[in-house]
Design a protein around this motif. Structure first.
Motif, PDB file in Angstrom:
ATOM      1  N   TRP A 381      10.198   6.203  -4.061  1.00 50.08           N
ATOM      2  CA  TRP A 381      11.608   5.726  -4.373  1.00 50.08           C
ATOM      3  C   TRP A 381      11.519   4.456  -3.370  1.00 50.08           C
ATOM      4  O   TRP A 381      13.135   3.804  -3.776  1.00 50.08           O
ATOM      5  CB  TRP A 381      12.507   6.213  -3.410  1.00 50.08           C
ATOM      6  CG  TRP A 381      12.777   7.886  -3.519  1.00 50.08           C
ATOM      7  CD1 TRP A 381      12.601   8.765  -4.857  1.00 50.08           C
ATOM      8  CD2 TRP A 381      14.091   8.695  -4.103  1.00 50.08           C
ATOM      9  NE1 TRP A 381      12.555   9.600  -5.495  1.00 50.08           N
ATOM     10  CE2 TRP A 381      13.875   9.250  -4.516  1.00 50.08           C
ATOM     11  CE3 TRP A 381      15.015   8.370  -2.619  1.00 50.08           C
ATOM     12  CZ2 TRP A 381      15.011  10.156  -4.667  1.00 50.08           C
ATOM     13  CZ3 TRP A 381      15.870   8.983  -2.596  1.00 50.08           C
ATOM     14  CH2 TRP A 381      16.080  10.504  -3.585  1.00 50.08           C
ATOM     15  N   ARG A 382      11.016   3.603  -2.645  1.00 53.90           N
ATOM     16  CA  ARG A 382      10.704   1.823  -1.945  1.00 53.90           C
ATOM     17  C   ARG A 382      11.362   0.720  -3.327  1.00 53.90           C
ATOM     18  O   ARG A 382      12.184   0.136  -2.992  1.00 53.90           O
ATOM     19  CB  ARG A 382       9.919   2.146  -1.257  1.00 53.90           C
ATOM     20  CG  ARG A 382      10.192   2.635  -0.006  1.00 53.90           C
ATOM     21  CD  ARG A 382       9.252   2.173   0.869  1.00 53.90           C
ATOM     22  NE  ARG A 382       8.743   2.543   2.792  1.00 53.90           N
ATOM     23  CZ  ARG A 382       8.122   3.690   2.615  1.00 53.90           C
ATOM     24  NH1 ARG A 382       7.179   3.769   1.922  1.00 53.90           N
ATOM     25  NH2 ARG A 382       8.463   5.057   4.182  1.00 53.90           N
ATOM     26  N   LEU A 385      14.104   1.476  -5.251  1.00 52.59           N
ATOM     27  CA  LEU A 385      15.954   1.474  -5.085  1.00 52.59           C
ATOM     28  C   LEU A 385      15.540  -0.064  -3.818  1.00 52.59           C
ATOM     29  O   LEU A 385      16.456  -0.389  -4.366  1.00 52.59           O
ATOM     30  CB  LEU A 385      15.550   2.152  -3.535  1.00 52.59           C
ATOM     31  CG  LEU A 385      16.104   4.112  -3.231  1.00 52.59           C
ATOM     32  CD1 LEU A 385      16.070   4.284  -2.255  1.00 52.59           C
ATOM     33  CD2 LEU A 385      17.303   3.918  -3.511  1.00 52.59           C
ATOM     34  N   SER A 386      14.551  -0.826  -4.287  1.00 52.43           N
ATOM     35  CA  SER A 386      14.511  -2.058  -3.892  1.00 52.43           C
ATOM     36  C   SER A 386      15.244  -3.349  -5.107  1.00 52.43           C
ATOM     37  O   SER A 386      16.151  -4.098  -5.217  1.00 52.43           O
ATOM     38  CB  SER A 386      13.074  -2.195  -3.375  1.00 52.43           C
ATOM     39  OG  SER A 386      13.026  -4.142  -3.428  1.00 52.43           O
ATOM     40  N   SER A 389      18.767  -2.357  -5.480  1.00 53.12           N
ATOM     41  CA  SER A 389      19.145  -3.271  -4.360  1.00 53.12           C
ATOM     42  C   SER A 389      19.608  -4.706  -4.923  1.00 53.12           C
ATOM     43  O   SER A 389      20.426  -4.973  -4.745  1.00 53.12           O
ATOM     44  CB  SER A 389      19.019  -2.576  -3.149  1.00 53.12           C
ATOM     45  OG  SER A 389      19.431  -3.438  -2.210  1.00 53.12           O
ATOM     46  N   THR A 421      16.692   4.671 -11.757  1.00 59.26           N
ATOM     47  CA  THR A 421      17.911   5.625 -11.129  1.00 59.26           C
ATOM     48  C   THR A 421      17.309   7.115 -11.321  1.00 59.26           C
ATOM     49  O   THR A 421      17.085   7.902 -11.017  1.00 59.26           O
ATOM     50  CB  THR A 421      19.109   5.803 -11.462  1.00 59.26           C
ATOM     51  OG1 THR A 421      20.201   4.176 -10.874  1.00 59.26           O
ATOM     52  CG2 THR A 421      20.242   7.109 -11.427  1.00 59.26           C
ATOM     53  N   LEU A 424      13.990   8.552  -9.556  1.00 62.44           N
ATOM     54  CA  LEU A 424      14.472   8.583  -8.974  1.00 62.44           C
ATOM     55  C   LEU A 424      14.686  10.203  -9.044  1.00 62.44           C
ATOM     56  O   LEU A 424      14.702  11.037  -8.232  1.00 62.44           O
ATOM     57  CB  LEU A 424      15.924   7.906  -8.262  1.00 62.44           C
ATOM     58  CG  LEU A 424      15.426   6.636  -7.175  1.00 62.44           C
ATOM     59  CD1 LEU A 424      16.343   5.818  -7.066  1.00 62.44           C
ATOM     60  CD2 LEU A 424      14.461   6.675  -6.878  1.00 62.44           C
TER      61      LEU A 424
END
Length: 598
Positions: A381-382, A385-386, A389, A421, A424
């Motif tokens: 997920w890192r 998500l990065s 973000s 998304t 994820l």
């Protein structure tokens, strides 16, 4: 009743008569052959005489040399069986005659014939006289031949000697083989006559490789059946003393007899049930279809076995393992139904508890893997998500600063947010599906299973620089998808822990698969050095682990073995494997998983 006739004597006489008749037929065939052969040889000899005399005949008929007659006479004396000979010229006038007894005879009455004839042991033949392809005239020859009587007369002593020899030899052989023929029968009769005096019927110990051997085998089979029948009668006499409950009913299913175990299991006494039907035990928990299938099977196969829920006299439900046999007469009419049952209520409760315990162990095994999987998910997920973000922060800053954002740029970044998304979401679904307590079998491909197992644990391998080398022969199978994923993850996790403790610079895990007929085999091995031989046979035992207590519970490989063997009807095994990879020799643990395709 006394039996005076002797099979041995009759057999001896038959052999002697057959041998004698065979000798007579053989000798007669020889005489017949000799006579025919004599005729043929005599005819050939006449042709030979004509050829030998052809030159002298030419001199006599063509050159009129009188001296040629003397030469012909001289040559004819060498043929002892030539009786008469006449030479005719082309005008069929006799120019020379020969008689064995030097007597003259009338040559005018001799008539030509196309084929040789035999009269009174005289063979008469009429041939053309040719010399160097020139027809000179005709030759009439008479030969003396032996009669059948003379042939037999000349060889009468030899014939008598042969016949007598055959008689003696056949008598000796007949006596020997008649004895061998009758001895097994007499031995068998004597043995069978003593059977009624024997308590235990022994089999006949004989090794004869012929029809007698088959007869003895059949008798041994009969004796075994008799002995088995005696044993069955003894067993039947104590059958009602067994631990199983017994019920015997007539063809109308009315109870005729029960044993003591029936009373212990059900609580009903013999007086309670005699004359009633077994339905007195019914718990009403089985459907009508269950009983219909039972009776249909009994009618077709005369046997039924299964589990049934009944109730005892107290009204308590008991689980029974029930077997029913149908006894029929020679007309295939039902005589009796014989039912045997045992109370397996406690066994079913224990089995249920074991299944519950197994389910708990499976869940524990999954929970033990949950920590690693959560770390994998967090690692996976890192990056997305990065990305999300970064993009959202950039767009937000531009909006706050009233910076005009290019529409294509905004759509492109929003698509990136959507893609990450979705990634994820897919990761969450994989994690959720793995932990579903689903026991239903479904179809899936081996490569898909491997990919899912690797996805749930891949981050650890990447972080530790562990290379996974795969060579998978894809095949569609039907089984428990999540459980197989768990097994592969357990083995990969053990391989990872072993590689962490190895000194190899290059850390490798190999995953291969093959398909053979209706089975597929998955091979997973590493180069971590293998498992100690002293413990390799124990690694599938529950709670056995080589790790520190804080690192492992020992239920992973145990549950892997349970899943493959009990839930997927397969086999899992482990061994140490030595192999070469890029000119480097390695040793590691090899796990083999063989499961049916369907």
């Amino acid at each position: 009743m006394k039996y005076k006739a002797s099979i041995k004597k009759k057999l001896t006489n038959i052999i002697i008569i057959v041998s004698t008749i065979s000798s007579l037929i053989g000798y007669g065939s020889f005489v017949y052959w000799y006579m025919n052969n004599q005729h043929e040889k005599t005819i050939e000899q006449s042709k030979t005489v004509a050829i030998i005399l052809s030159q002298d005949i030419a001199k006599l008929t063509f050159l009129n040399e009188v001296s040629a007659a003397a030469d012909i006479t001289s040559n004819l004396k060498s043929f002892k069986n030539v009786n008469k000979l006449v030479i005719y010229n082309l005008d069929k006038k006799a120019v020379y005659q020969y008689s064995k007894d030097n007597k003259s005879f009338d040559t005018s009455i001799i008539k030509p014939q196309t084929k040789p004839i035999i009269e009174n042991n005289i063979l008469k033949t009429y041939l053309k006289a040719n010399y160097q392809n020139n027809h000179l005239g005709y030759v009439y020859i008479e030969f003396n031949i032996d009669s059948m009587y003379n042939v037999i007369k000349e060889n009468i002593f030899m014939f008598i000697f042969i016949l007598l020899s055959m008689f003696i030899i056949s008598f000796i052989l007949a006596s020997i083989y008649a004895k061998k023929f009758t001895y097994p029968i007499l031995n068998l009769v004597n043995y069978l006559s003593q059977i009624d005096t024997l308590r235990n019927i022994p089999t006949i110990d004989v090794n004869i490789n012929n029809e007698y051997g088959k007869l003895y085998d059949e008798i041994n089979t009969m004796l075994k059946r008799i002995d088995e029948s005696n044993k069955q009668l003894k067993i039947a006499s104590v059958a009602f003393q067994t631990q199983n409950g017994m019920i015997i009913t007539n063809k109308y299913q009315e109870i005729l007899q029960v044993n003591d175990s029936f009373t212990k299991i059900t609580g009903y006494t013999k007086e309670d049930v005699i004359g009633k039907k077994p339905s007195i035990l019914s718990s009403k928990l089985q459907s009508n279809e269950f009983y219909e299938n039972m009776y249909n099977t009994l009618n077709k196969e005369n046997f039924w076995h299964g589990e049934i829920l009944n109730k005892n006299k107290k009204g308590e439900i008991i689980t029974e393992s029930l077997s029913i046999h149908v006894i029929r007469d020679e007309y295939y009419q039902v005589l009796y139904y014989v039912a045997s049952f045992s109370d397996i209520t406690e066994e079913k409760l224990i089995q249920k508890k074991l299944l519950e315990k197994e389910h708990i162990l499976i869940q524990q095994s999954k929970m033990a893997a949950m920590g690693e999987m959560l770390a994998n998910i967090a690692h996976q997920w890192r990056q997305p998500l990065s990305v999300i973000s970064t993009i959202s922060t950039s767009l937000l800053s531009q909006k706050e600063m009233d910076i005009d954002i290019n529409k294509e740029y905004e759509i492109k970044n929003l698509n990136k947010i959507h893609e990450n998304t979705q990634y994820l979401s897919d990761t969450i679904n994989d994690f959720k599906n793995f932990f579903k307590p689903n026991k239903d079998k479904n179809s899936f491909y081996i490569k898909e299973i491997y990919a899912k197992a690797l996805l749930l644990s891949n981050s650890e391998f990447s972080k530790l620089n562990i290379k996974i080398i795969e060579n998978i022969e894809d095949v569609k199978i039907i089984g428990l998808e999540n459980e197989l994923i768990q097994v592969i993850m357990n083995i990969l996790s053990n391989a990872k822990d072993a590689l962490l403790n190895s000194n190899n610079k290059e850390k490798l895990i190999f995953i291969n698969s093959t398909v053979d007929n209706d089975k597929t085999t998955i091979f997973i091995y590493d180069n971590a050095g293998g498992i100690e031989e002293s413990i390799i046979d124990k690694i599938f035992e529950p709670y056995f682990t080589t790790k520190h207590q804080a690192q492992g519970t020992g239920i992973g490989l145990y549950m892997s073995n349970e899943i493959i063997t009990k839930h997927m009807d397969g086999v899992i095994s482990v061994s140490n494997k030595e192999f070469d990879f890029y000119d480097t020799h390695y040793k590691g643990a090899l796990f083999e998983i063989t499961i049916p395709i369907k």
